[in-house]
Design an enzyme around this catalytic site. Sequence first.
Site, PDB file in Angstrom:
ATOM      1  N   TYR A  54      -7.095  33.084  92.024  1.00  0.00           N
ATOM      2  CA  TYR A  54      -7.969  33.543  93.108  1.00  0.00           C
ATOM      3  C   TYR A  54      -9.442  33.338  92.769  1.00  0.00           C
ATOM      4  O   TYR A  54     -10.293  33.417  93.656  1.00  0.00           O
ATOM      5  CB  TYR A  54      -7.735  35.030  93.408  1.00  0.00           C
ATOM      6  CG  TYR A  54      -6.334  35.411  93.817  1.00  0.00           C
ATOM      7  CD1 TYR A  54      -5.365  34.458  94.098  1.00  0.00           C
ATOM      8  CD2 TYR A  54      -5.985  36.751  93.929  1.00  0.00           C
ATOM      9  CE1 TYR A  54      -4.085  34.827  94.469  1.00  0.00           C
ATOM     10  CE2 TYR A  54      -4.707  37.133  94.304  1.00  0.00           C
ATOM     11  CZ  TYR A  54      -3.763  36.168  94.558  1.00  0.00           C
ATOM     12  OH  TYR A  54      -2.494  36.542  94.932  1.00  0.00           O
ATOM     13  N   HIS A 112       2.882  33.803  88.086  1.00  0.00           N
ATOM     14  CA  HIS A 112       2.521  33.629  89.495  1.00  0.00           C
ATOM     15  C   HIS A 112       3.596  32.874  90.288  1.00  0.00           C
ATOM     16  O   HIS A 112       3.903  33.237  91.420  1.00  0.00           O
ATOM     17  CB  HIS A 112       1.174  32.901  89.592  1.00  0.00           C
ATOM     18  CG  HIS A 112       0.447  33.178  90.868  1.00  0.00           C
ATOM     19  ND1 HIS A 112      -0.917  33.134  90.965  1.00  0.00           N
ATOM     20  CD2 HIS A 112       0.881  33.499  92.100  1.00  0.00           C
ATOM     21  CE1 HIS A 112      -1.291  33.426  92.207  1.00  0.00           C
ATOM     22  NE2 HIS A 112      -0.206  33.646  92.908  1.00  0.00           N
TER      23      HIS A 112
END
Length: 276
Positions: A54, A112
């Site tokens: 992010y 992730h």
Amino acid sequence: MSHQVPDSDDVPEADAMPMLGLGTWQNDDPDDCADAVETALNMGYRHIDTAQAYDNEEAVGRGIQNADVDREDVFLATKVWIDNLSYDDVLATTEESLDKLGVDYVDLLYVHWPSREYDPEETFRAFDELVDDGKVERIGISNFEPEQVDEAVETADNAIFANQIELHPLLPQKELREHCADRDVEIVAYSPLARGEVFDVPELSDVAEKHGVSEAQVSLAWLREKGVTAIPKATGEDHISDNWASLSVELDDEDVEKIDGIDRTERQVDPGFAPW
């Protein structure tokens, strides 16, 4: 539209994983991101979710530091990106994440995606080492299908605490939820508002009108009824507050049945490296 502040009894204890958190995916303006985290924590949120990919861990850390909340009272999660999942890279990049976040540990560290550099033996060897060193409290997985869930559970020395997946009324993931429950793996829902699509679903609008709340609150309350933790992204104070007020929404059996019966399926996040 209700913005009633939930009673403190509705807010889970800090040593557990609070069932409503703040997601920060695509919140990549540093000041907006830091402000959102600070606003959410001061409002009562105690679960903040970010990720290496992010590119906002520094801003998230700044928001935590600026909030009038002790670090120990915040359930903080981040994720190791698919390029960084070799043993050495997990260790090195997690240290970088801790530095950016300005913390000594995270409460939950996720893989992730089960993709690219992911190797269960090597990846979880590093994750387990981070737990042993006190830099990670719990380990998790994200975007894992049943087969990958089983492999992770059987490979890691530490328990797999949670599987973070896309989950909302347009993608209920019933089979995967049941599989994770059988393996004692919690579910965390990202994109729990289907990236805004929930506002255009008649069944959700009907339930929202019945309760005098927003479709977002109905979706989050439905997830809570399923025992699922939700981490909606929100930036402005109004949206952060509206999501928070979902903790006061109590759906009845008829509401849940209506939402369960939605005859429309839409996955919002579908990269080429996904395992499905």
